[in-house]
Design an enzyme around this catalytic site. Structure first.
Site, short mmCIF file in Angstrom:
data_model
loop_
_atom_site.label_atom_id
_atom_site.label_comp_id
_atom_site.label_asym_id
_atom_site.label_seq_id
_atom_site.Cartn_x
_atom_site.Cartn_y
_atom_site.Cartn_z
N ASP A 1 3.78 7.45 -0.20
CA ASP A 1 4.83 6.92 -1.08
C ASP A 1 6.19 6.79 -0.43
O ASP A 1 7.01 5.98 -0.85
CB ASP A 1 4.93 7.81 -2.33
CG ASP A 1 3.69 7.65 -3.22
OD1 ASP A 1 3.06 6.58 -3.12
OD2 ASP A 1 3.37 8.57 -3.96
N HIS B 1 1.30 3.14 -9.74
CA HIS B 1 1.05 2.57 -8.41
C HIS B 1 -0.24 1.76 -8.41
O HIS B 1 -1.26 2.20 -8.94
CB HIS B 1 0.93 3.70 -7.37
CG HIS B 1 2.17 4.53 -7.25
ND1 HIS B 1 2.24 5.64 -6.45
CD2 HIS B 1 3.39 4.41 -7.81
CE1 HIS B 1 3.44 6.19 -6.54
NE2 HIS B 1 4.17 5.45 -7.36
N ASP C 1 -2.25 1.42 -6.10
CA ASP C 1 -3.37 2.07 -5.39
C ASP C 1 -4.15 3.00 -6.30
O ASP C 1 -5.14 3.59 -5.89
CB ASP C 1 -2.90 2.79 -4.11
CG ASP C 1 -2.07 4.04 -4.38
OD1 ASP C 1 -1.67 4.26 -5.54
OD2 ASP C 1 -1.82 4.80 -3.42
N CYS D 1 -2.79 8.49 -1.83
CA CYS D 1 -1.40 8.88 -2.09
C CYS D 1 -0.93 9.91 -1.07
O CYS D 1 0.25 9.96 -0.72
CB CYS D 1 -1.25 9.49 -3.47
SG CYS D 1 -1.89 8.47 -4.80
#
Lengths: 703, 703
Positions: free
Chosen positions: B384, B505, B507, B685
């Site tokens: 991130d 997010h 992802d 992440c």
């Protein structure tokens, strides 16, 4: 031109809207089939619903069958083998159904499609049935994407913008005129529509819908723009379906209510009503700012259909229709375009000049507008405070004045006197310390249409004067104005060298006049060499004692100078050699950047002299600078040069007339000696001309 | 790669530089013929001098003749009738002479041209003679305009920049790495060259000249840039003709002296030495900033030859050579590119995760870099805080980290640990209040190369997550980062909808894995429907009592849930229907914007649940979110899902392996439950991968 052309009489007769994406891909939406819960689906005609049949099939499903009502069409993938009608279709891992509907529903859930799942090829082995209740609506956000002044129905190219005669994409005007007479300000500074006349400055956008009387519960239509675009556009809506067209005397408050603001920099997304049945709703799109360094002129407006999800969760956009506008650039008008109005100032000392100008302009049949002293406060340089241009769209066009950051005593004139209904205003604000004499718009001109090495400039090219790019110091046109001019794109600017002049304006050494042949014009350049040639000829012909500045009214003390005095002044010759080299430098640039030959250029006999300044010597005209003329069709208003007389006639005037008459141009010499020339300006500096726009439409440029 | 490739051994053997303008027009310069004063002219080989013969002819001239030395060539216009050799040429109003010279002069005024004027056709009737003393020099400012890593001689296209394999134009890198180890800062923030290694991050530019030992008195060479470009570029010069190439241990001060700064935002124009004879001078051009909303990436550098005029008057540029550079965009690397290094954080509680990652990465043969706690300060979200990318030119390429405005406790890592020699750094600064969870770069991904309706994206397309464009509120990626991403142009971004997720997010619901067939990859999407289908199958097969979250190390209290519990939870089913509709919305966008078919997409069985938040409900993964994986070639590091066990094996892992093995991919399940999943993140992440650049060169894109 009317904005109401879109009001087709029978909205219900238009064909269903098909939404094709650029490149031809259709607009698919994934939908879910749930054997446990019947689904209600709102479908947009022209798109398709796509469902994976396997994804939610009951476990153990091996076959399926599909049934639907007449308005519903479906395709299966992989396509079923056409063995026998009514046979069940084997379910594979990637079985997909593509559902379309051919027209809008009259009532909610008018239509239905069901998929039945089976354990085996027998119709008795049913495991479950997924049901879709379908409601179809038609939606199209429409603009004049084909640029014919009419908002057509669902133009397939409305989502993009391309240049050229075969290009497409709608056009927006910066609403920079002022419809209000009291408490005047440009309309783009007012987030309300207060006069019906203001609508014509905006681009019509029509939301066409067809469907049941109401949208299924929770669904809504939303119009939205991006944060970036919101600085450049506002959208208003016609509140009622039928706006009274001639209600010119409506009350102010009523107008504001009739045209509510939908989108602005404060509101990027807003619900718009769904009217039900076959309906058209008019929107009015207002451009707020011109293309600039940080704005390419393109604006996208979106209309989405939102599906409700549940409390506290944002609605999902299930269909989005887009339209793209480009804001009209600000366009300058060269000397070859027909004049409409001529502007001059009246001052306490310019009676002689005004008389000459009035006679010329009235003889040519144009309007002369005189800016009086209470407004000009002694500032006579009408050319320098402003530049006339225009903006254009298929539905409307109006003149727009660019107000210079020069801000002399004429400063208020463009805003106070020019800005008005169908007369727009734009300016660029610079810091005081960044503004120089080169920011006066005698230093901003535009060439007639040219073609340069095959590249066409049908609107000509903007010309400005600056210091040499190599100079480590020097005056320049301020960056905010240069950025603005370059960003307009349609008259790609050329930077010339004008810092060699005391005043520093390109109109001191060049102008364009119309011509019946060649490229349709000639470039006139001031030329000391041509002047010396003329004076040497006079000397050789026995006129060496002829006097310059002979008989100038009101200027008794002017030193009289003979032809031989001039020819014998070596210092003056040196200075003019330098001036000639500066002009030649510009000549070379102009030839290259405008695609000119020597035969397109005429050298005018003009002398300069250098004045000592703090940071070096700069040039001023030695006698009235004939190139600094006003061009009104075939008539030229030329500063009276007061040259040496031969047989009672000024030899400079004779030469000038002889050079121009071959082009069919009439020369009128105007005495500007005392009130302009002595103040370092001439006829052109002291006047301005608003001209007719080009016939050529800027969007037809091939950029 | 060496920057010294331009050092041709025999500079004197290169052909004379011909300066052609775009479209083929030659570079003409107007010069004056003065019968009274011989003129000295410095001429640039490859251009031509043009003089009007009539302009300064003595009055009464009717004929002329021309003589010149061997290195001088001339043409007359109109061309003389070839009646008899040596006959005088009649002088017409537009008689023009065009003068060229074929090579540089060895000495000043080596050559000469004279024009003699006559009153009649008799050679005895001479009226005067204009003499030009000519000195010729050759000048070429050269760059690698053909993009082969070598600075060629006077490329005819060096003045412009076009995309594509047949395109041209030189390339510049933003010098954003840090050669200095002590007192580190990106090199583009230091207006000095302090290490020889810094030269390779710059683009070589060579000034080639040929001519006499010195320029005629007062003439000089000046390099200059515009005010706008000066924010984006610096130019240094190699001070001596032969810079010692391997002088790695030179003193700091000596370096600064060896590479003086020529142009910068402080100095827009500066004289550069003329070396005399046949010479090459090296310049080093340094990019200072990346393309952005207000910078298109193009930079022009000019070299002018200045002619002296006189004291107090700026020198006139009589010839200008130009070169154009484009700054390399910042390019992201998709999962399909080969990994180089894997980055993870070590925290007090992530031993289990680290162990799994170490095993996977070492098995795959890549480097694992562990960011220790003193640096990460407990912030484990390596994905991130930063995004790896690279910049590329024909002469050099290096990785560049984009530092997110997220600025968590990992904030210092990109600058302190990554920035270094040949490792660049760029960031965008946003106001604290404008930054949201969507600014973390788990929300910034890039697709593999795709073709969409015939349009090729050989570097893929950037993907980011935002709120619905129709939402009147919601979180977004901050504008400065979005502007930066869009301005890079070569991986045109697509905005997805990620605000439905608690963390927000992209992802969390999507990734790409390599595939041997079709488009070379598959898009993996989280799919509640696929999860329910799997669970219903388990139930039907008699495994309804199998437990989820069984045997999780260190998480004793986790509530165990059976397959039937899940199938019976209607609220969970509702929530997942909503999640599926959000993912389907993104699926439709991804299909359209990446040109994907359903067969390019694989649905992974993943469930979500909604969490109440202040402004609505948002989704989090119900069990470890398998799509949030790390992709290392054919190896996938997948969050261990802890699903219901069938015959001792997790049914979710079985399904995952079965879906991936057809693509030749190996699944490794990594236990991230306690230290990542419970904190709302997973393997992806908590990791980051630096990958090899594309083989495809960005300048070969056809934009």
């Amino acid at each position: 031109m009317s904005q109401d052309i879109s009001k087709t009489d029978s909205a219900s007769n238009f064909p269903a809207f098909v939404h094709k994406r650029k490149g031809g891909a259709e607009y698919h939406r994934t939908c879910r089939l749930d054997p446990n819960n019947p689904q209600s689906v709102l479908h947009v005609v022209g798109t398709s619903l796509k469902a994976n049949l396997n994804r939610s099939a009951p476990p153990g499903s091996k076959f399926f069958s599909v049934k639907c009502t007449a308005n519903v069409k479906f395709e299966l993938s992989p396509p079923p083998v056409e063995s026998s009608r009514g046979a069940l279709v084997p379910l594979s891992g990637n079985s997909v159904i593509l559902i379309t509907m051919s027209h809008a529903s009259q009532y909610e859930k008018d239509d239905k499609l069901s998929v039945r799942y089976y354990q085996s090829g027998s119709t008795r082995s049913v495991l479950g049935t997924a049901v879709l209740h379908l409601t179809a609506i038609e939606i199209s956000l429409d603009v004049d994407a084909d640029r014919d002044g009419i908002v057509e129905i669902n133009n397939p190219h409305k989502e993009s913008w391309t240049w050229g005669p075969n290009g497409h994409g709608a056009i927006l005007l910066v609403n920079c005129d002022a419809e209000k007479i009291h408490d005047k300000s440009p309309d783009n500074e007012d987030p309300r529509i207060v006069k019906v006349a203001d609508l014509k400055d905006m681009s019509l956008m029509v939301l066409r819908t067809r469907g049941p009387a109401e949208l299924p519960e929770g669904y809504k239509l939303t119009m939205h723009i991006s944060q970036g675009d919101a600085e450049s556009v506002r959208v208003f809506r016609a509140a009622s379906r039928e706006v009274a067209k001639n209600s010119l005397h409506k009350l102010f408050s009523s107008f504001v209510k009739d045209y509510p603001l939908v989108l602005s920099s404060e509101v990027l997304s807003q619900e718009v009503p769904y009217l039900g049945g076959s309906a058209e709703m008019n929107f009015y799109v207002e451009g707020l700012r011109f293309p600039d360094k940080d704005f390419d002129g393109l604006i996208t407006i979106n209309l989405s259909l939102l599906q409700p999800v549940k409390q506290g969760i944002p609605e999902t956009p299930i269909f989005t229709d887009k339209v793209v506008f480009r804001v009209s650039p600000w366009i300058m008008t060269p000397n070859t375009l027909q004049p409409v109005e001529v502007f001059v100032c009246s001052t306490s000392d310019n009676y002689q000049f005004l008389k000459g100008m009035k006679a010329l302009v009235s003889r040519c049949g144009y309007k002369l507008k005189v800016c009086l002293e209470y407004m000009n406060r002694g500032d006579r340089w009408m050319q320098d405070e402003l530049e006339f241009g225009y903006i254009d769209s298929p539905h409307h066009s109006f003149p727009v004045v660019l107000d210079s950051p020069r801000d002399g005593h004429l400063d208020d004139f463009p805003y106070d006197e020019l800005l008005g209904p169908d007369f727009g205003y734009v300016t660029r604000v610079a810091r005081r310390k960044d503004v120089s004499s080169l920011d006066s718009f005698g230093n901003l001109e535009v060439s007639p249409p040219v073609t340069v090495n095959g590249k066409k400039y049908p609107l000509g090219r903007i010309l400005i004067g600056v210091a040499f790019p190599t100079a480590t110091k020097g005056r320049n046109m301020t960056k905010v104005v240069q950025d603005f001019l370059w960003a307009q794109k349609v008259q790609e600017p050329v930077a010339l060298f004008s810092d060699w002049l005391c005043v520093g304006h390109i109109d001191e050494f060049m102008t364009f006049v119309p011509a019946p042949d060649r490229k349709g014009f000639r470039l006139l350049l001031a030329s000391p060499d041509a002047a010396y040639k003329l004076f040497r000829g006079l000397h050789n012909d026995g006129h060496g004692q002829a006097k310059m500045f002979d008989g100038i009214a009101g200027v008794k003390n002017e030193e009289e100078v003979t032809v031989d005095d001039i020819l014998g002044d070596e210092n003056l010759r040196d200075e003019n050699n330098y001036v000639q080299s500066c002009i030649d430098w510009n000549r070379d640039v102009l030839k290259r950047e405008l695609g000119l030959d020597d035969d397109d250029i005429i050298d005018l006999p003009i002398l300069f002299k250098l004045e000592e300044e703090e940071d070096g010597s700069r040039a001023v005209a030695y006698y009235p600078d004939m190139v600094n003329m006003i061009v009104l069709g075939k008539d030229l208003g030329i500063p009276k040069p007061f040259g040496p007389k031969v047989n009672g006639r000024c030899a400079l005037e004779t030469e000038m007339c002889s050079l121009m008459e071959g082009l069919g141009l009439r020369c009128t010499f105007i005495d500007d000696f005392a009130s302009y020339h002595k103040l370092l300006g001439e006829v052109h500096c002291g006047s301005n001309v608003r001209r007719k726009p080009f016939d050529f439409k800027w969007w037809n440029l091939e950029l």
